[in-house]
Design a protein around this motif. Structure first.
Motif, PDB file in Angstrom:
ATOM      1  N   THR A   1     -13.072 -14.300  17.313  1.00 22.25           N
ATOM      2  CA  THR A   1     -11.975 -13.559  16.698  1.00 22.25           C
ATOM      3  C   THR A   1     -11.098 -12.955  17.787  1.00 22.25           C
ATOM      4  OG1 THR A   1     -13.406 -13.027  14.819  1.00 22.25           O
ATOM      5  CG2 THR A   1     -11.349 -11.761  15.023  1.00 22.25           C
ATOM      6  N   ASN A   2      -9.804 -13.194  17.672  1.00 18.21           N
ATOM      7  CA  ASN A   2      -8.830 -12.531  18.538  1.00 18.21           C
ATOM      8  C   ASN A   2      -8.133 -11.443  17.727  1.00 18.21           C
ATOM      9  OD1 ASN A   2      -9.392 -14.117  20.767  1.00 18.21           O
ATOM     10  ND2 ASN A   2      -7.818 -15.624  20.294  1.00 18.21           N
ATOM     11  N   PHE A   3      -8.082 -10.250  18.306  1.00 17.81           N
ATOM     12  CA  PHE A   3      -7.509  -9.086  17.627  1.00 17.81           C
ATOM     13  C   PHE A   3      -6.156  -8.780  18.257  1.00 17.81           C
ATOM     14  CE2 PHE A   3     -12.091  -8.797  17.203  1.00 17.81           C
ATOM     15  CZ  PHE A   3     -12.247  -8.541  15.852  1.00 17.81           C
ATOM     16  N   MET A   4      -5.108  -8.858  17.455  1.00 16.15           N
ATOM     17  CA  MET A   4      -3.748  -8.811  17.994  1.00 16.15           C
ATOM     18  C   MET A   4      -3.018  -7.508  17.719  1.00 16.15           C
ATOM     19  SD  MET A   4      -2.708 -12.686  16.957  1.00 16.15           S
ATOM     20  CE  MET A   4      -4.044 -13.831  16.626  1.00 16.15           C
ATOM     21  N   ARG A   5      -3.258  -6.939  16.552  1.00 15.86           N
ATOM     22  CA  ARG A   5      -2.585  -5.703  16.155  1.00 15.86           C
ATOM     23  C   ARG A   5      -3.592  -4.860  15.388  1.00 15.86           C
ATOM     24  NH1 ARG A   5       0.816 -10.058  15.512  1.00 15.86           N
ATOM     25  NH2 ARG A   5       2.952  -9.806  16.258  1.00 15.86           N
ATOM     26  N   ALA A   6      -3.392  -3.561  15.363  1.00 14.55           N
ATOM     27  CA  ALA A   6      -4.246  -2.698  14.559  1.00 14.55           C
ATOM     28  C   ALA A   6      -3.642  -2.576  13.162  1.00 14.55           C
ATOM     29  CB  ALA A   6      -4.354  -1.328  15.214  1.00 14.55           C
ATOM     30  N   ALA A   7      -4.466  -2.765  12.150  1.00 11.93           N
ATOM     31  CA  ALA A   7      -4.044  -2.483  10.773  1.00 11.93           C
ATOM     32  C   ALA A   7      -4.467  -1.053  10.480  1.00 11.93           C
ATOM     33  CB  ALA A   7      -4.705  -3.445   9.802  1.00 11.93           C
ATOM     34  N   VAL A   8      -3.521  -0.235  10.080  1.00  9.30           N
ATOM     35  CA  VAL A   8      -3.795   1.197   9.945  1.00  9.30           C
ATOM     36  C   VAL A   8      -3.732   1.630   8.484  1.00  9.30           C
ATOM     37  CG1 VAL A   8      -3.096   3.512  10.659  1.00  9.30           C
ATOM     38  CG2 VAL A   8      -2.858   1.588  12.240  1.00  9.30           C
ATOM     39  N   ASP A   9      -4.858   2.070   7.978  1.00  7.96           N
ATOM     40  CA  ASP A   9      -4.960   2.644   6.635  1.00  7.96           C
ATOM     41  C   ASP A   9      -4.266   1.783   5.584  1.00  7.96           C
ATOM     42  OD1 ASP A   9      -5.802   4.451   4.760  1.00  7.96           O
ATOM     43  OD2 ASP A   9      -4.126   5.826   5.062  1.00  7.96           O
ATOM     44  N   CYS A  10      -4.552   0.501   5.615  1.00  7.54           N
ATOM     45  CA  CYS A  10      -3.917  -0.397   4.638  1.00  7.54           C
ATOM     46  C   CYS A  10      -4.877  -1.531   4.316  1.00  7.54           C
ATOM     47  CB  CYS A  10      -2.594  -0.944   5.189  1.00  7.54           C
ATOM     48  SG  CYS A  10      -2.765  -1.918   6.689  1.00  7.54           S
ATOM     49  N   ASP A  11      -4.570  -2.254   3.246  1.00  8.07           N
ATOM     50  CA  ASP A  11      -5.311  -3.479   2.938  1.00  8.07           C
ATOM     51  C   ASP A  11      -5.111  -4.504   4.052  1.00  8.07           C
ATOM     52  OD1 ASP A  11      -5.680  -2.237   0.491  1.00  8.07           O
ATOM     53  OD2 ASP A  11      -4.673  -3.801  -0.687  1.00  8.07           O
ATOM     54  N   VAL A  12      -6.080  -5.387   4.198  1.00  8.02           N
ATOM     55  CA  VAL A  12      -5.911  -6.549   5.072  1.00  8.02           C
ATOM     56  C   VAL A  12      -6.119  -7.805   4.229  1.00  8.02           C
ATOM     57  CG1 VAL A  12      -6.810  -7.828   7.051  1.00  8.02           C
ATOM     58  CG2 VAL A  12      -6.630  -5.337   7.153  1.00  8.02           C
ATOM     59  N   ILE A  13      -5.219  -8.753   4.365  1.00 12.53           N
ATOM     60  CA  ILE A  13      -5.330 -10.014   3.643  1.00 12.53           C
ATOM     61  C   ILE A  13      -5.791 -11.091   4.624  1.00 12.53           C
ATOM     62  CG2 ILE A  13      -4.083 -11.758   2.281  1.00 12.53           C
ATOM     63  CD1 ILE A  13      -2.276  -8.611   2.513  1.00 12.53           C
ATOM     64  N   GLY A  14      -6.729 -11.895   4.197  1.00 14.45           N
ATOM     65  CA  GLY A  14      -7.183 -13.031   5.004  1.00 14.45           C
ATOM     66  C   GLY A  14      -6.822 -14.340   4.320  1.00 14.45           C
ATOM     67  N   GLN A  15      -6.344 -15.279   5.105  1.00  9.04           N
ATOM     68  CA  GLN A  15      -6.050 -16.621   4.588  1.00  9.04           C
ATOM     69  C   GLN A  15      -6.923 -17.593   5.372  1.00  9.04           C
ATOM     70  OE1 GLN A  15      -3.762 -17.523   2.022  1.00  9.04           O
ATOM     71  NE2 GLN A  15      -4.873 -19.455   2.219  1.00  9.04           N
ATOM     72  N   ALA A  16      -7.833 -18.242   4.683  1.00  9.35           N
ATOM     73  CA  ALA A  16      -8.794 -19.146   5.340  1.00  9.35           C
ATOM     74  C   ALA A  16      -8.512 -20.588   4.972  1.00  9.35           C
ATOM     75  CB  ALA A  16     -10.216 -18.783   4.909  1.00  9.35           C
ATOM     76  N   ARG A  17      -8.789 -21.481   5.906  1.00 15.86           N
ATOM     77  CA  ARG A  17      -8.724 -22.896   5.548  1.00 15.86           C
ATOM     78  C   ARG A  17      -9.728 -23.692   6.369  1.00 15.86           C
ATOM     79  NH1 ARG A  17      -4.374 -26.177   8.581  1.00 15.86           N
ATOM     80  NH2 ARG A  17      -3.988 -24.908  10.415  1.00 15.86           N
ATOM     81  N   ALA A  18     -10.182 -24.773   5.780  1.00 15.11           N
ATOM     82  CA  ALA A  18     -11.070 -25.707   6.475  1.00 15.11           C
ATOM     83  C   ALA A  18     -10.218 -26.618   7.344  1.00 15.11           C
ATOM     84  CB  ALA A  18     -11.859 -26.521   5.468  1.00 15.11           C
ATOM     85  N   LEU A  19     -10.648 -26.849   8.565  1.00 16.72           N
ATOM     86  CA  LEU A  19      -9.904 -27.712   9.484  1.00 16.72           C
ATOM     87  C   LEU A  19     -10.577 -29.068   9.653  1.00 16.72           C
ATOM     88  CD1 LEU A  19      -9.095 -25.065  12.224  1.00 16.72           C
ATOM     89  CD2 LEU A  19      -7.509 -26.004  10.538  1.00 16.72           C
ATOM     90  N   LYS A  20     -11.852 -29.119   9.464  1.00 12.64           N
ATOM     91  CA  LYS A  20     -12.595 -30.388   9.612  1.00 12.64           C
ATOM     92  C   LYS A  20     -13.883 -30.288   8.815  1.00 12.64           C
ATOM     93  CE  LYS A  20     -14.689 -34.084  11.086  1.00 12.64           C
ATOM     94  NZ  LYS A  20     -15.516 -34.100  12.279  1.00 12.64           N
TER      95      LYS A  20
END
Lengths: 154, 154, 154, 154
Positions: A89-108
């Motif tokens: 996991t690479n962490f790029m920005r802090a999400a502050v006091d909010c929901d986080v949405i994840g979008q997942a997909r299979a690559l292989k």
């Protein structure tokens, strides 16, 4: 024809479902599921925020691993025994006091190894806050090839 | 002279301590802390085991991230604001219905970036069951350089 | 207005350009460059294929790192000194005796840390054969903060 | 009884040996090999140094992948077909105009998946300059399960 509906996936996440209670406590909400991928929401909540309201990276990693189980199951059309081989996991920005949405997909989808990714963002901004990439092993029935250690596995 | 004692580190992990309650629920026990590294124990418990008693990979990733906070603080001699940049975990064996021990150490202490690793094993076997490697950012006071999104960060 | 043209980027990859000769020997061809990303081609060639014609994973990792230098430079609008912090590559399929195309994009441009990804595929199939994700440090002028070891750095 | 001698491993790295010429051009020197691990040296050379003499991260990643092939072969006592699943490298310090030494070891030998790590340092300093961790697939004879794309694989 989909393998799982949103409702079936959600039920697996509830207490007493497919995942142990520590994962259920994330309160993940499945928003969409198809062979193209899975969208899930991690609702804002103090028990997963550190000082200043920053959403825990630990929660995002747990969310990534959990989402990929559904993602691979839906893409494979079945729910095999799986084991994570590697997750980054690479962490790029802090999400502050909010929901986080994840979008997942299979690559292989290989016979014994499957690969996928999860991108995380917030309602406020489509720019990614984090990204996970992973390889999972798809275990043969009975898990005979999977090394176990500990009480039952020694 | 150490920066933290085992007792001080343990106190930070208790409910109401430095970490939010979802991390406290892992029940981590700090066993040793020094500039050379940190040893911690994840006690066996049903809420972090999936079917068959396999200890959750999600719990190990959360443990790795948490342990590295202490590890870097002890090695630096202070507890700065830190943010995980990247964390990779390779899962090698399943730990079944048993404690997991993590051994963490700092590999590089730079001014703005620090690196470390955590190796996981069980009481039954010194062979590693998993390994995490990570880079953390050490944030300047006030976090001015850290991008935030969401309610407070927009 | 773009920072670099395809021709300028290509020139940096030629022998005697920005990269040392071992990288130049990959023979990378820049196909497109914009703030949205970089597309490059690794031409099929025996010196980067192992038995059976499988394109070396080592070549793809070197290609990923190289492409991200251009990608970040174009997105930043300048070519700062950069240093890779972490690079992860997942290998999904073998590319056999064929060109490999990489598509790179910047995911986050922070003041001191930037993140990006490269997806690899072939002309025969849009499905990814590999994916790299990375964090790079953007170094201040003079590199004063970057730890060096060795002949000049001791 | 060892599977390979240092001389046999070295011969595989020479032009016309087991690896294609782009890998041979690294000039790797095998220094020690045993079931406990492999030590190899990347000699200082301009073709793998960027401006200022910094040894290329690309060269270290290629070295890691190459070293792990020998490491797993020695630990397994045979040289199976292998394919890298995932390789992560963290770069901690710049090695400047000097040799780089890699120390590799196998962490887990499963039937179908093996794990290992390589730590890099210089003669001047035992502190690590980089660390790679990886999972490799051990392919069954004939590679029947390995997905190929491209000229021969379509």
């Amino acid at each position: 024809m989909a393998f799982m509906t949103v409702e079936q996936a959600q039920e697996m996440l509830e207490p007493g479902g497919h995942f142990p209670s520590w994962v259920a406590e994330l309160g993940l909400r499945i928003e969409a599921i198809s062979a193209q991928g899975l969208r899930a929401r991690l609702p804002r909540a103090p028990h997963i925020q550190r000082a200043g309201g920053v959403v825990l990276g630990q929660a995002l990693m747990a969310m990534a691993d959990t989402m990929l189980v559904f993602t691979f199951a839906e893409a494979l059309g079945r729910l095999p025994s799986m084991a994570t081989i590697s997750l980054t996991t690479n962490f790029m920005r802090a999400a502050v006091d909010c929901d986080v949405i994840g979008q997942a997909r299979a690559l292989k989808l290989g016979r014994s190894t499957v690969f996928g990714e999860v991108t995380f963002f917030t309602d406020a901004d489509p720019a990614p806050i984090a990204q996970s990439t992973a390889a999972f092993a798809v275990l043969p029935d009975g898990n005979a090839k999977f090394t176990r250690v500990g009480a039952k596995g020694a």
